[in-house]
Design a protein around this motif. Structure first.
Motif, PDB file in Angstrom:
ATOM      1  N   VAL A  86      -0.602   2.493   5.711  1.00 34.31           N
ATOM      2  CA  VAL A  86       0.074   2.291   4.431  1.00 34.31           C
ATOM      3  C   VAL A  86       1.520   1.897   4.713  1.00 34.31           C
ATOM      4  O   VAL A  86       2.068   2.180   5.777  1.00 34.31           O
ATOM      5  CB  VAL A  86       0.005   3.531   3.509  1.00 34.31           C
ATOM      6  CG1 VAL A  86      -1.431   3.843   3.125  1.00 34.31           C
ATOM      7  CG2 VAL A  86       0.685   4.731   4.124  1.00 34.31           C
ATOM      8  N   ASP A  87       2.119   1.237   3.730  1.00 27.24           N
ATOM      9  CA  ASP A  87       3.496   0.796   3.887  1.00 27.24           C
ATOM     10  C   ASP A  87       4.500   1.896   3.571  1.00 27.24           C
ATOM     11  O   ASP A  87       5.577   1.964   4.156  1.00 27.24           O
ATOM     12  CB  ASP A  87       3.763  -0.406   2.971  1.00 27.24           C
ATOM     13  CG  ASP A  87       2.820  -1.560   3.275  1.00 27.24           C
ATOM     14  OD1 ASP A  87       2.696  -1.926   4.451  1.00 27.24           O
ATOM     15  OD2 ASP A  87       2.201  -2.075   2.325  1.00 27.24           O
TER      16      ASP A  87
ATOM     17  N   PHE B 203       1.024   5.436  -0.524  1.00 24.96           N
ATOM     18  CA  PHE B 203       0.353   6.738  -0.566  1.00 24.96           C
ATOM     19  C   PHE B 203       1.304   7.697  -1.269  1.00 24.96           C
ATOM     20  O   PHE B 203       2.416   7.936  -0.805  1.00 24.96           O
ATOM     21  CB  PHE B 203       0.039   7.186   0.857  1.00 24.96           C
ATOM     22  CG  PHE B 203      -0.518   8.581   0.983  1.00 24.96           C
ATOM     23  CD1 PHE B 203      -1.339   9.121   0.009  1.00 24.96           C
ATOM     24  CD2 PHE B 203      -0.233   9.335   2.099  1.00 24.96           C
ATOM     25  CE1 PHE B 203      -1.860  10.403   0.136  1.00 24.96           C
ATOM     26  CE2 PHE B 203      -0.750  10.619   2.247  1.00 24.96           C
ATOM     27  CZ  PHE B 203      -1.553  11.154   1.257  1.00 24.96           C
TER      28      PHE B 203
ATOM     29  N   ASN C  57      -7.983   5.200  -2.558  1.00 22.58           N
ATOM     30  CA  ASN C  57      -7.366   4.200  -3.423  1.00 22.58           C
ATOM     31  C   ASN C  57      -7.834   4.428  -4.850  1.00 22.58           C
ATOM     32  O   ASN C  57      -9.022   4.620  -5.089  1.00 22.58           O
ATOM     33  CB  ASN C  57      -7.751   2.800  -2.934  1.00 22.58           C
ATOM     34  CG  ASN C  57      -7.182   1.705  -3.808  1.00 22.58           C
ATOM     35  OD1 ASN C  57      -7.921   0.912  -4.354  1.00 22.58           O
ATOM     36  ND2 ASN C  57      -5.877   1.654  -3.938  1.00 22.58           N
TER      37      ASN C  57
ATOM     38  N   TYR D 247      -2.702   4.915  -3.257  1.00 30.31           N
ATOM     39  CA  TYR D 247      -3.576   5.886  -2.605  1.00 30.31           C
ATOM     40  C   TYR D 247      -3.054   7.278  -2.929  1.00 30.31           C
ATOM     41  O   TYR D 247      -1.841   7.512  -2.919  1.00 30.31           O
ATOM     42  CB  TYR D 247      -3.596   5.682  -1.087  1.00 30.31           C
ATOM     43  CG  TYR D 247      -4.111   4.331  -0.694  1.00 30.31           C
ATOM     44  CD1 TYR D 247      -5.459   4.134  -0.424  1.00 30.31           C
ATOM     45  CD2 TYR D 247      -3.262   3.234  -0.632  1.00 30.31           C
ATOM     46  CE1 TYR D 247      -5.947   2.878  -0.092  1.00 30.31           C
ATOM     47  CE2 TYR D 247      -3.741   1.972  -0.298  1.00 30.31           C
ATOM     48  CZ  TYR D 247      -5.078   1.805  -0.030  1.00 30.31           C
ATOM     49  OH  TYR D 247      -5.555   0.566   0.293  1.00 30.31           O
TER      50      TYR D 247
ATOM     51  N   TYR E 128       1.616   4.829   9.074  1.00 26.48           N
ATOM     52  CA  TYR E 128       2.437   4.427   7.936  1.00 26.48           C
ATOM     53  C   TYR E 128       3.731   3.807   8.464  1.00 26.48           C
ATOM     54  O   TYR E 128       4.108   4.008   9.620  1.00 26.48           O
ATOM     55  CB  TYR E 128       2.763   5.633   7.053  1.00 26.48           C
ATOM     56  CG  TYR E 128       3.621   6.664   7.759  1.00 26.48           C
ATOM     57  CD1 TYR E 128       4.999   6.684   7.567  1.00 26.48           C
ATOM     58  CD2 TYR E 128       3.065   7.575   8.643  1.00 26.48           C
ATOM     59  CE1 TYR E 128       5.793   7.599   8.240  1.00 26.48           C
ATOM     60  CE2 TYR E 128       3.845   8.495   9.316  1.00 26.48           C
ATOM     61  CZ  TYR E 128       5.203   8.502   9.109  1.00 26.48           C
ATOM     62  OH  TYR E 128       5.981   9.402   9.779  1.00 26.48           O
TER      63      TYR E 128
ATOM     64  N   ARG F 286       0.851  -1.192   0.000  1.00 29.40           N
ATOM     65  CA  ARG F 286       0.000   0.000   0.000  1.00 29.40           C
ATOM     66  C   ARG F 286       0.889   1.245   0.000  1.00 29.40           C
ATOM     67  O   ARG F 286       1.637   1.480   0.947  1.00 29.40           O
ATOM     68  CB  ARG F 286      -0.905  -0.007   1.225  1.00 29.40           C
ATOM     69  CG  ARG F 286      -1.957  -1.102   1.186  1.00 29.40           C
ATOM     70  CD  ARG F 286      -2.765  -1.195   2.477  1.00 29.40           C
ATOM     71  NE  ARG F 286      -1.947  -1.354   3.671  1.00 29.40           N
ATOM     72  CZ  ARG F 286      -1.426  -2.516   4.093  1.00 29.40           C
ATOM     73  NH1 ARG F 286      -1.637  -3.608   3.423  1.00 29.40           N
ATOM     74  NH2 ARG F 286      -0.709  -2.560   5.195  1.00 29.40           N
TER      75      ARG F 286
END
Length: 180
Positions: free
Chosen positions: A110-111, A45, A83, A70, A143, A43
């Motif tokens: 999010v990663d 952002f 997303n 995202y 995050y 994921r």
């Protein structure tokens, strides 16, 4: 003081040759895509670049099929994550920056956060546009890793910071990666 610096650095960024900005953006994303933390991220952002900012369009389009992407949407003074699965789902929004049409907001973790700025210093602090959207997002700590993208020519030794300012974990320029 920050207001004057914003104007100064936006003007400097706007005067960078387009060829340099394109080449630098391509190199920055090549370096990013080589990182384990990017490759392991599911994921992401990422900001939607506009004007003379580092362009994210090619990067976003490239990874829509293999990552959950995202992008920000500004709603009533707050930055929300949405997303996206198609680039053409973005339309001009707040500040005329492309934003998702839908309001399917994501509140989870999010990663990786790929962060915009007018300018970064080498310690990872950013001078943004003054609305505090990213500082507020970072303070929620939702995050794993944050990365700032910067043209090397605009990277500064020092910029004014305030107590609420949040720094990124890494900065990537076309010349390399800086751990903050």
């Amino acid at each position: 003081m920050k207001k004057e610096l914003r104007k100064k650095f936006i003007k400097e960024r706007n005067t960078l040759p387009e060829e340099y900005r394109i080449e630098a953006s391509n190199k920055i994303f090549s370096l990013l895509e080589e990182l384990d933390l990017f490759n392991k991220a599911e994921r992401i952002f990422v900001f939607v670049g506009f004007g003379s900012e580092i362009t994210t369009e090619i990067f976003i389009k490239k990874h829509l099929a293999n990552k959950q992407i995202y992008v920000p949407k500004i709603v009533n003074g707050d930055m929300k994550l949405v997303n996206i699965t198609r680039w053409d789902s973005l339309k001009p929004g707040h500040f005329n920056v492309l934003e998702p049409e839908n309001d399917d907001f994501y509140n989870g973790s999010v990663d990786l956060v790929i962060t915009p700025s007018i300018v970064f210093n080498k310690q990872g602090y950013r001078l943004g546009y003054g609305k505090g959207y990213y500082d507020k997002y970072f303070s929620q700590n939702n995050y794993k890793v944050s990365i700032g993208l910067s043209y090397d020519q605009l990277l500064q030794d020092n910029i004014p910071t305030e107590e609420h300012d949040q720094k990124v974990g890494f900065i990537i320029t076309e010349k390399g990666i800086i751990t903050c």
